[in-house]
Design a protein around this motif. Structure first.
Motif, PDB file in Angstrom:
ATOM      1  N   ALA A 183       0.818  -1.212   0.000  1.00  0.00           N
ATOM      2  CA  ALA A 183       0.000   0.000   0.000  1.00  0.00           C
ATOM      3  C   ALA A 183       0.852   1.261   0.000  1.00  0.00           C
ATOM      4  CB  ALA A 183      -0.922   0.004   1.220  1.00  0.00           C
ATOM      5  N   GLY A 184       0.283   2.337  -0.547  1.00  0.00           N
ATOM      6  CA  GLY A 184       0.925   3.642  -0.531  1.00  0.00           C
ATOM      7  C   GLY A 184       0.674   4.368   0.782  1.00  0.00           C
ATOM      8  N   LEU A 209      -6.754 -12.865   4.863  1.00  0.00           N
ATOM      9  CA  LEU A 209      -6.006 -11.650   4.574  1.00  0.00           C
ATOM     10  C   LEU A 209      -4.547 -11.798   4.979  1.00  0.00           C
ATOM     11  CD1 LEU A 209      -8.529  -8.942   5.825  1.00  0.00           C
ATOM     12  CD2 LEU A 209      -8.014  -9.520   3.466  1.00  0.00           C
ATOM     13  N   ILE A 210      -3.654 -11.317   4.114  1.00  0.00           N
ATOM     14  CA  ILE A 210      -2.251 -11.154   4.475  1.00  0.00           C
ATOM     15  C   ILE A 210      -2.080  -9.722   4.947  1.00  0.00           C
ATOM     16  CG2 ILE A 210       0.128 -11.238   3.653  1.00  0.00           C
ATOM     17  CD1 ILE A 210      -0.758 -13.071   1.425  1.00  0.00           C
ATOM     18  N   GLU A 211      -1.377  -9.501   6.032  1.00  0.00           N
ATOM     19  CA  GLU A 211      -1.178  -8.150   6.558  1.00  0.00           C
ATOM     20  C   GLU A 211      -0.563  -7.263   5.477  1.00  0.00           C
ATOM     21  OE1 GLU A 211      -1.470  -5.124   9.334  1.00  0.00           O
ATOM     22  OE2 GLU A 211      -2.195  -7.195   9.477  1.00  0.00           O
ATOM     23  N   PRO A 212      -1.236  -6.163   5.099  1.00  0.00           N
ATOM     24  CA  PRO A 212      -0.687  -5.299   4.045  1.00  0.00           C
ATOM     25  C   PRO A 212       0.594  -4.611   4.504  1.00  0.00           C
ATOM     26  CG  PRO A 212      -2.576  -4.251   5.075  1.00  0.00           C
ATOM     27  CD  PRO A 212      -2.507  -5.645   5.632  1.00  0.00           C
ATOM     28  N   VAL A 213       1.419  -4.244   3.541  1.00  0.00           N
ATOM     29  CA  VAL A 213       2.657  -3.525   3.806  1.00  0.00           C
ATOM     30  C   VAL A 213       2.474  -2.089   3.333  1.00  0.00           C
ATOM     31  CG1 VAL A 213       5.123  -3.393   3.351  1.00  0.00           C
ATOM     32  CG2 VAL A 213       3.990  -5.632   3.437  1.00  0.00           C
ATOM     33  N   VAL A 214       2.590  -1.133   4.234  1.00  0.00           N
ATOM     34  CA  VAL A 214       2.406   0.285   3.901  1.00  0.00           C
ATOM     35  C   VAL A 214       3.766   0.934   3.712  1.00  0.00           C
ATOM     36  CG1 VAL A 214       1.465   2.501   4.652  1.00  0.00           C
ATOM     37  CG2 VAL A 214       0.240   0.376   5.187  1.00  0.00           C
ATOM     38  N   THR A 215       3.936   1.645   2.610  1.00  0.00           N
ATOM     39  CA  THR A 215       5.224   2.267   2.306  1.00  0.00           C
ATOM     40  C   THR A 215       4.992   3.556   1.529  1.00  0.00           C
ATOM     41  OG1 THR A 215       7.397   1.843   1.317  1.00  0.00           O
ATOM     42  CG2 THR A 215       5.485   0.918   0.166  1.00  0.00           C
ATOM     43  N   GLY A 216       6.031   4.085   0.861  1.00  0.00           N
ATOM     44  CA  GLY A 216       5.881   5.284   0.046  1.00  0.00           C
ATOM     45  C   GLY A 216       5.419   4.933  -1.354  1.00  0.00           C
ATOM     46  N   TRP A 217       5.557   5.919  -2.290  1.00  0.00           N
ATOM     47  CA  TRP A 217       5.080   5.719  -3.655  1.00  0.00           C
ATOM     48  C   TRP A 217       6.188   5.326  -4.634  1.00  0.00           C
ATOM     49  CZ3 TRP A 217       0.270   4.864  -4.249  1.00  0.00           C
ATOM     50  CH2 TRP A 217      -0.746   5.632  -3.652  1.00  0.00           C
TER      51      TRP A 217
END
Length: 328
Positions: A183-184, A209-217
């Motif tokens: 994710a962005g 669900l797999i735990e989403p990974v939040v990062t930059g763009w």
């Protein structure tokens, strides 16, 4: 205009109709008027016209200082559509977005006598700053924000980011197995909606669900996530990246490790930015029609100037399937 009318042998009113694109003028008459305009070097006096019509045919556009694909493509799409519709566009690029900056920017445009203000608002802070404006002219936000600020003067247009994410996720689910979402940044409406769309489609399919990974763009962010996944030894079968740059970084990391995208792992991006069809392999992605978004924002502004109610308008996205998700 009188000189043009005399040279063309028509009335002043006919010249006015030609200049305003009125459909009732015969083609041969229109050609004669246009030839006279060219011979005399006539240019319409916009300042004088504005005194009569009380319209400047100018729109102010506020855009964040970002080189990212979404805001930049949105600006280009709107400027082209506005120019075709007969509006001049004055652009203000803002780096610091708060209520005071937005107020000063709006006052700058109002001092120019703009007919309306367009705000490209991809983040929470920009939308909140717009909500605090007390503008005497209509404001059109180009944003996927789910909420239109209260008041008749604010309108919103955008692309259905959540639906685009659901299309991408459903495509990957059809290949089998759970889908990881990279994710962005979650202060962006687009990133929020793409995360929500991924979540909704997985839940609807009854998939764990797999735990989403939040990062930059950026591609660097995608590369770092790819290396982390490889180091963990737990590479998912399918990945939905929140934009094409993240997908590019992931492809790079997997290529270095000998992981075959499209075979060992299926990958989908978002945006269909220029060059995504030349990734190795070509990237499956979700296309946003920025030209159509610009035309929609232009028509909504015209409706607002004609007294239309405050509304939110949404365009559908399109899934473009390529080799990065060909595992089947």
């Amino acid at each position: 205009m009188s000189d043009v009318a005399q040279r063309a042998g028509v009335s002043h009113q006919t010249v006015s109709r030609v200049l305003n694109g009125h459909p009732s003028v015969r083609p041969e008459t229109r050609d004669r008027v246009n030839e006279a305009i060219a011979e005399l070097g006539y240019r319409r006096n916009s300042a004088a016209r504005a005194l009569v019509t009380r319209r400047s045919d100018t729109l102010g556009v506020v855009t964040p200082a970002s080189a990212l694909h979404g805001p930049t493509s949105t600006l280009v799409g709107f400027e082209e559509a506005a120019r075709v519709a007969g509006w001049y566009v004055s652009v203000a690029t803002v780096r610091q977005v708060d209520a005071e900056t937005m107020r000063k920017t709006a006052e700058h445009f109002l001092d120019q006598g703009v007919d309306g203000i367009v705000v490209i608002a991809p983040t929470n802070e920009i939308a909140q700053a717009v909500a605090g404006l007390d503008s005497p002219v209509p404001i059109v936000m180009i944003s996927s924000t789910p909420d239109v600020p209260p008041g008749r003067h604010v309108h919103a247009v955008g692309v259905d980011q959540r639906q685009g994410a659901r299309l991408a996720t459903r495509h990957l689910l059809d290949l089998g197995g759970p889908v990881l979402h990279v994710a962005g940044p979650q202060d962006w409406f687009d990133a929020q909606d793409r995360l929500a769309g991924w979540h909704d489609e997985c839940v609807a399919a009854g998939i764990d669900l797999i735990e989403p990974v939040v990062t930059g763009w950026g591609a660097d962010d995608g590369y770092a996530i790819g290396r982390r996944l490889l180091d963990s030894g737990d590479l998912p079968a399918s990945i939905f990246a929140a934009n094409d740059q993240l997908a590019l970084g992931l492809e790079h990391a997997f290529w270095e490790a000998g992981v075959r995208v499209g075979h060992d792992v299926a990958l989908v991006g978002f945006d269909d930015e220029a060059g995504s069809s030349h990734y190795a392999p070509p990237l499956t992605t979700v296309r946003q029609d920025f030209a159509e978004l610009g035309r929609l924002a232009t028509s909504v502004m015209q409706a607002a100037l004609d007294g239309g109610p405050s509304e939110r308008h949404v365009l559908p996205p399109e899934l473009v399937v390529r080799a990065s998700s060909a595992r089947a």
